[in-house]
Design an enzyme around this catalytic site. Structure first.
Site, mmCIF file in Angstrom:
data_model
loop_
_atom_site.group_PDB
_atom_site.id
_atom_site.type_symbol
_atom_site.label_atom_id
_atom_site.label_comp_id
_atom_site.label_asym_id
_atom_site.label_seq_id
_atom_site.Cartn_x
_atom_site.Cartn_y
_atom_site.Cartn_z
ATOM 1 N N SER A 85 -4.571 75.361 -36.358
ATOM 2 C CA SER A 85 -3.951 76.522 -37.386
ATOM 3 C C SER A 85 -3.142 77.328 -36.322
ATOM 4 C CB SER A 85 -4.889 77.249 -38.020
ATOM 5 O OG SER A 85 -4.234 78.248 -39.108
ATOM 6 N N ASP A 258 0.250 75.576 -39.141
ATOM 7 C CA ASP A 258 -0.185 74.354 -40.096
ATOM 8 C C ASP A 258 0.448 74.994 -41.419
ATOM 9 O OD1 ASP A 258 -2.021 76.431 -40.307
ATOM 10 O OD2 ASP A 258 -3.443 75.180 -41.048
ATOM 11 N N LYS A 368 -5.704 78.731 -48.812
ATOM 12 C CA LYS A 368 -4.734 79.416 -48.835
ATOM 13 C C LYS A 368 -3.435 78.344 -48.698
ATOM 14 C CE LYS A 368 -6.117 80.366 -44.157
ATOM 15 N NZ LYS A 368 -7.574 79.886 -44.283
#
Length: 540
Positions: A85, A258, A368
């Site tokens: 991430s 990401d 998310k």
């Protein structure tokens, strides 16, 4: 370990349906060790299929929201996204999604971890390196030596954008008047995988193209210009904002590498300054916009969710407008799973968000999603600019309606877990929780440690799950302030989240001054930083 756990689950449930998996990967790589997200993803497919588990390996670098969507889209038993991430370049890791498309949560997470460390799973079942070399020799020109599925990947991505189109999020943009110039956007992928997905998001929302920041638009495992590629980090948007000014852009949109998070900044042409919006401010804008454009006319009851450490403004909004608001534990696995539960109860969940710039709009995925969120924000900006407003000015209008919500979120470094435990016990005061902190009266206290306590509840038990390993204590003050404390689960940090709500129409500066005064007292009286050896970030 994960493969063996899946096989055991099917055996125990006597489920005859085949186990399937879907795997995606980002661009992270460590040449010195000959390791990469891509390589780990290929090994994952080989491991699964050696045990008879059908595994779809998505083709090329994919954004995390695409992997999360893929799980439900193809009916997979599990999904794995190989990514670190927004972490620094030396990190890598993976996210595991269960069959509902949500990140794994208790007890599944602990059971998988237990399976991973079993002796029989710590040694490769077969020589996967040799298998991969065989595929490489036979398919040297393929993206993943023939292991990935380009056609399935295309179908999943098409379905994802169709889901956005069908969700009601695409409100369209009105033409601006002759005297109002539409907003222009600069976009940064932060050296990640987001650019093609952001472009298609703009196209799906019917938006004019943005300008990508050239120095950060392509995947770069070295993160050359941003050592900490998190839009929240101080200075992370500097290069994008400089590019935006050079090219006359009003707004910067930033995905983390990401593309599951979204950062937003807006330039004020009057004072020449940038507003870098916090996660809570973006959540406020999204919540109000989604209520106004979708929720008001929804035939279903509407709900929104946020983590307990996020702003309480959605709660105030819900009380005024008449939609359900629920708070969850910190982390999108809790936000997403609660959103799924609310959907089964008949609610239309328009927004789930966390203050760490994570947003799920319209129920596209229970995780998310920075790709759909940037389309919503850009559409919103077009609507406001057409009326001579900005994101910043509209946010102020929201505060005028529901009151100013000023926050002070931060942390102390604490390397000794025993100190964290000591501080928590001090706040518990032997079970006789404080009724005042300094001169400030406490209205109620919630303790999510084990066994748990909430003075507001009739049975004194909290509605949120409790945990002895990751407790959180919340003090609610009679003047509207909420102070929350917890230890980070991944870093040596003791975090605090303190927010004060003003009355509708009250000046933000006054609310902020009152908050500043409270924060000093709260931190000193409850944490005793000097006595406990807590280190402020500025001292590091």
């Amino acid at each position: 370990g994960l493969a063996s756990y899946l096989l055991r689950c099917r055996q125990q449930s006597k489920d005859t349906n085949p186990i399937t998996a879907v795997v995606g990967y980002d661009h992270r790589a460590h040449s010195a060790f000959s390791l990469s997200s891509k390589q780990f993803a290929m090994y994952t497919k080989l491991v699964f299929e050696s045990k008879g588990i059908t595994c779809t390996l998505l083709d090329g670098y994919v954004a995390t929201p695409i992997l999360a969507f893929a799980v439900g889209n193809i009916g997979a038993s599990v999904g794995i996204m190989v990514t670190a991430s927004h972490n620094p370049k030396q990190d890598d890791g993976y996210k595991v999604y269960w069959k509902d498309g949500c990140q794994i949560r208790p007890p599944v997470d602990a059971e998988i971890a237990s399976a991973i460390i079993k002796k029989e799973n710590l040694v490769p079942w077969v020589d996967y390196g040799e298998q991969l070399r065989t595929f490489e020799k036979a398919n040297s020109g393929g993206e993943c030596y023939g292991l990935s599925d380009p056609e399935q990947t295309r179908l999943i991505e098409d379905a994802y954008y169709q889901a956005i189109q069908d969700s009601g999020l695409v409100a369209g943009i009105d033409g601006t008047s002759d005297c109002q110039k539409p907003p222009s956007f600069a976009y940064t992928a932060m050296h990640g995988v987001g650019l093609p997905y952001a472009k298609r998001s703009f196209s799906t929302f019917g938006l004019p193209p943005f300008l990508p920041v050239p120095s950060q638009q392509h995947p770069d495992a070295n993160f050359t210009t941003v050592p900490f590629p998190n839009p929240e980090e101080k200075g992370a948007l500097d290069e994008a904002m400089a590019f935006a000014r050079e090219n006359g852009c009003d707004i910067v949109l930033a995905n983390d590498p990401d593309a599951d998070r979204l950062g937003v900044a807006e330039f004020n042409k009057v004072d020449g300054k940038w507003t870098v919006f916090t996660g809570d401010q973006i959540g406020s804008l999204l919540g109000h916009w989604l209520w106004e454009t979708i929720g008001k006319n929804s035939e279903q009851p509407v709900a929104m969710c946020a983590s307990t450490v996020s702003s309480k403004i959605l709660s105030a909004m819900g009380q005024t407008e008449g939609f359900l608001f629920e708070e969850t534990l910190t982390g999108f696995k809790w936000i997403g799973s609660r959103a799924l539960s609310l959907q089964t109860e008949g609610y239309r969940v328009l927004l789930g968000y966390e203050e760490a710039i994570g947003f799920s709009c319209g129920g596209i995925i229970p995780d998310k999603d920075g790709i759909s969120a940037l389309g919503v924000i850009a559409t919103m900006a077009h609507a406001f600019y057409a009326k001579g407003k900005t994101l910043t000015s509209h946010l102020q209008e929201i505060y005028l309606l529901y009151g100013e919500f000023c926050s002070d979120n931060g942390y102390f470094r604490c390397d000794d877990p025993a100190i964290v435990k000591k501080i928590m016990e001090q706040m518990r005061n032997g079970g006789k929780y404080f009724d005042r902190v300094g001169t400030y009266e406490v209205d109620s206290v919630r303790d999510l440690g084990s066994p748990g306590y909430d003075s507001q509840a009739a049975d004194k038990k909290p509605t949120l799950p409790t945990s002895s390993s990751s407790p959180m204590i919340t003090f609610r003050f009679k003047n509207g302030c909420v102070a929350q404390f917890r230890a980070s689960g991944t870093e040596p940090k003791f975090k605090y989240y303190i927010e004060l709500r003003g009355q509708p129409g009250e000046n933000r500066e006054e609310v902020s001054k009152r908050l500043d005064a409270m924060v000093k007292v709260i931190l000193e009286e409850l944490l005793h930083p000097s006595e406990n050896g807590l280190i402020t970030p500025s001292s590091l």
